[in-house]
Scaffold this motif. Structure first.
Motif, PDB file in Angstrom:
ATOM      1  N   VAL A   1      43.514  49.221  39.617  1.00 48.68           N
ATOM      2  CA  VAL A   1      43.461  49.224  41.267  1.00 48.68           C
ATOM      3  C   VAL A   1      44.386  47.581  41.327  1.00 48.68           C
ATOM      4  N   ALA A   2      44.299  46.074  41.136  1.00 48.22           N
ATOM      5  CA  ALA A   2      44.991  44.808  41.179  1.00 48.22           C
ATOM      6  C   ALA A   2      46.724  45.146  40.635  1.00 48.22           C
ATOM      7  N   ILE A   3      47.080  46.255  40.310  1.00 47.42           N
ATOM      8  CA  ILE A   3      47.677  46.325  39.392  1.00 47.42           C
ATOM      9  C   ILE A   3      48.221  47.318  40.517  1.00 47.42           C
ATOM     10  N   ALA A   4      47.729  48.133  41.522  1.00 45.44           N
ATOM     11  CA  ALA A   4      48.950  48.574  42.229  1.00 45.44           C
ATOM     12  C   ALA A   4      48.815  47.877  43.072  1.00 45.44           C
ATOM     13  N   ARG A   5      47.878  47.184  43.868  1.00 41.74           N
ATOM     14  CA  ARG A   5      47.385  46.258  45.159  1.00 41.74           C
ATOM     15  C   ARG A   5      48.936  45.226  45.072  1.00 41.74           C
ATOM     16  N   ALA A   6      49.009  44.823  43.934  1.00 36.29           N
ATOM     17  CA  ALA A   6      50.837  44.185  43.585  1.00 36.29           C
ATOM     18  C   ALA A   6      51.886  44.510  43.686  1.00 36.29           C
ATOM     19  N   LEU A   7      52.883  45.916  43.643  1.00 35.21           N
ATOM     20  CA  LEU A   7      52.983  47.086  43.371  1.00 35.21           C
ATOM     21  C   LEU A   7      53.356  47.791  44.633  1.00 35.21           C
ATOM     22  N   SER A  44      34.692  43.257  47.379  1.00 39.34           N
ATOM     23  CA  SER A  44      34.324  44.321  46.911  1.00 39.34           C
ATOM     24  C   SER A  44      33.631  44.746  48.547  1.00 39.34           C
ATOM     25  N   GLU A  45      33.671  44.404  49.540  1.00 42.91           N
ATOM     26  CA  GLU A  45      33.099  45.903  50.804  1.00 42.91           C
ATOM     27  C   GLU A  45      34.071  46.761  51.054  1.00 42.91           C
ATOM     28  N   PHE A  46      35.205  46.457  50.518  1.00 34.55           N
ATOM     29  CA  PHE A  46      36.954  47.350  51.009  1.00 34.55           C
ATOM     30  C   PHE A  46      36.670  48.924  50.211  1.00 34.55           C
ATOM     31  N   SER A  47      37.434  49.639  49.675  1.00 32.89           N
ATOM     32  CA  SER A  47      37.038  51.079  48.932  1.00 32.89           C
ATOM     33  C   SER A  47      38.973  50.049  48.763  1.00 32.89           C
ATOM     34  N   VAL A  48      38.920  50.904  47.104  1.00 36.77           N
ATOM     35  CA  VAL A  48      39.525  51.219  46.525  1.00 36.77           C
ATOM     36  C   VAL A  48      41.503  51.388  46.980  1.00 36.77           C
ATOM     37  N   LEU A  57      47.929  54.370  43.614  1.00 30.41           N
ATOM     38  CA  LEU A  57      47.228  54.958  42.114  1.00 30.41           C
ATOM     39  C   LEU A  57      47.229  56.267  41.446  1.00 30.41           C
ATOM     40  N   GLU A  58      48.081  57.294  42.308  1.00 27.30           N
ATOM     41  CA  GLU A  58      48.428  58.269  40.846  1.00 27.30           C
ATOM     42  C   GLU A  58      49.227  58.314  40.218  1.00 27.30           C
ATOM     43  N   MET A  59      50.228  57.184  40.094  1.00 27.38           N
ATOM     44  CA  MET A  59      50.612  56.163  39.280  1.00 27.38           C
ATOM     45  C   MET A  59      49.910  56.137  38.095  1.00 27.38           C
ATOM     46  N   LEU A  60      49.214  55.144  38.509  1.00 24.47           N
ATOM     47  CA  LEU A  60      48.002  54.164  37.463  1.00 24.47           C
ATOM     48  C   LEU A  60      46.889  54.717  37.101  1.00 24.47           C
ATOM     49  N   HIS A  61      46.807  56.593  37.549  1.00 23.29           N
ATOM     50  CA  HIS A  61      45.883  57.530  37.017  1.00 23.29           C
ATOM     51  C   HIS A  61      44.936  57.136  37.713  1.00 23.29           C
ATOM     52  N   ILE A  62      44.692  56.568  38.727  1.00 23.12           N
ATOM     53  CA  ILE A  62      43.032  55.961  39.605  1.00 23.12           C
ATOM     54  C   ILE A  62      42.974  56.875  40.428  1.00 23.12           C
ATOM     55  N   GLY A  63      44.052  57.824  40.972  1.00 23.48           N
ATOM     56  CA  GLY A  63      43.923  58.415  42.807  1.00 23.48           C
ATOM     57  C   GLY A  63      42.246  58.751  43.172  1.00 23.48           C
ATOM     58  N   GLN A  64      41.346  59.388  41.665  1.00 23.64           N
ATOM     59  CA  GLN A  64      40.352  60.094  42.049  1.00 23.64           C
ATOM     60  C   GLN A  64      39.219  58.621  42.762  1.00 23.64           C
ATOM     61  N   LEU A  65      39.413  57.692  43.067  1.00 23.30           N
ATOM     62  CA  LEU A  65      38.878  56.320  42.947  1.00 23.30           C
ATOM     63  C   LEU A  65      39.088  55.473  44.336  1.00 23.30           C
ATOM     64  N   ALA A  66      40.462  56.455  44.735  1.00 25.33           N
ATOM     65  CA  ALA A  66      40.645  56.039  46.097  1.00 25.33           C
ATOM     66  C   ALA A  66      39.430  55.696  47.623  1.00 25.33           C
ATOM     67  N   ASN A  67      38.648  56.536  47.134  1.00 29.30           N
ATOM     68  CA  ASN A  67      37.664  56.706  48.887  1.00 29.30           C
ATOM     69  C   ASN A  67      36.021  55.693  47.649  1.00 29.30           C
ATOM     70  N   GLN A  68      36.435  55.867  46.501  1.00 29.91           N
ATOM     71  CA  GLN A  68      35.156  54.535  45.878  1.00 29.91           C
ATOM     72  C   GLN A  68      34.695  53.252  46.329  1.00 29.91           C
ATOM     73  N   ARG A  69      33.613  51.691  47.255  1.00 28.34           N
ATOM     74  CA  ARG A  69      33.521  51.126  47.112  1.00 28.34           C
ATOM     75  C   ARG A  69      34.438  50.011  45.840  1.00 28.34           C
ATOM     76  N   ALA A  70      35.168  48.849  45.958  1.00 26.78           N
ATOM     77  CA  ALA A  70      35.557  48.547  45.180  1.00 26.78           C
ATOM     78  C   ALA A  70      34.458  47.334  43.918  1.00 26.78           C
ATOM     79  N   SER A  71      33.310  47.628  44.243  1.00 26.09           N
ATOM     80  CA  SER A  71      32.438  47.570  43.688  1.00 26.09           C
ATOM     81  C   SER A  71      31.754  47.909  42.791  1.00 26.09           C
TER      82      SER A  71
END
Length: 224
Positions: free
Chosen positions: A153-159, A98-102, A129-143
């Motif tokens: 984000v979990a799917i992007a991480r798995a890929l 949660s303390e890390f960015s997306v 992230l772009e492929m999953l249409h959440i590129g705009q969240l890249a610098n948000q904190r995961a929390s």
């Protein structure tokens, strides 16, 4: 058709509190580009099987093959590398830091594998992230992001390490119908566009019915 994952006569016993034969002669294969689901009542052995297939549990008899290579009996260190490189895993709970960015969350497995430069990993993570249409969240904190976004984000991480197979344990279990539909469509797109193999344990019958094949489990066996 090439098998990405194959099992031959996998058996597993629990010995506490008493001996219990939890998986019985599990033999099946997943082809490249196949989207399969595993269904069965609670206690039928679904999650236990998934942990063996993902190499996290090595206490079993029988043979497990990944991309045609026998991986049963390898050391924990070898398995850790194989897992990180070839198996993407998505859980019911996203396990983001949660303390890390997306973006940092998505980069973690690739940093662990350490085969690419930081800049390359960052570019790959952004691409996922772009492929999953959440590129705009890249610098948000995961929390700070919603439940549906966290699962993406979990799917992007798995890929991130371009795995041979994506394994998922109840990936829509905590999501509403709209977000469940999103996850299904993402998986379908990965299968069609990327040729990715997917194996999903689910209780959601509507989800399972739309996959290529349902592997039905009962009392530790696969029902033919």
């Amino acid at each position: 058709m090439k098998l990405v994952l194959e099992t031959k006569n996998i058996n597993k016993y629990f010995h506490k509190p008493k001996d219990f034969h939890v998986l019985k002669d599990i033999t099946f294969g997943i082809k490249k580009g196949e989207f399969a689901s595993i269904m069965g009542k609670s206690g039928s052995g679904k999650s236990t099987l998934l942990y063996i297939l993902s190499t996290m549990d090595t206490d079993y008899t029988g043979e497990l093959y990944l991309n045609g290579e026998l991986i049963s009996g390898k050391s924990h260190q070898e398995l850790s590398t194989i897992r990180n490189k070839h198996i993407g895993f998505v859980f019911q709970f996203h396990y983001l830091l949660s303390e890390f960015s997306v973006l940092e969350n998505v980069m973690l497995p690739a940093k662990k594998l350490a085969e690419k430069s930081h800049a390359e990993i960052e570019r790959d993570a952004m691409e996922k992230l772009e492929m999953l249409h959440i590129g705009q969240l890249a610098n948000q904190r995961a929390s700070r992001i919603s439940g549906g976004e966290k699962q993406r984000v979990a799917i992007a991480r798995a890929l991130i390490n371009t795995p041979s197979i994506l394994m998922c344990d109840e990936p829509t279990g905590n999501l509403d119908s709209h977000n469940s539909e999103n996850v299904f469509n993402i998986f379908k797109r990965l299968k069609v566009q990327e040729g990715l193999s997917l194996l999903v344990v689910t209780h959601d019958e509507d989800f399972a019915k739309r996959t290529d094949r349902i592997i039905q489990m009962e009392d530790g066996s696969i029902i033919p």
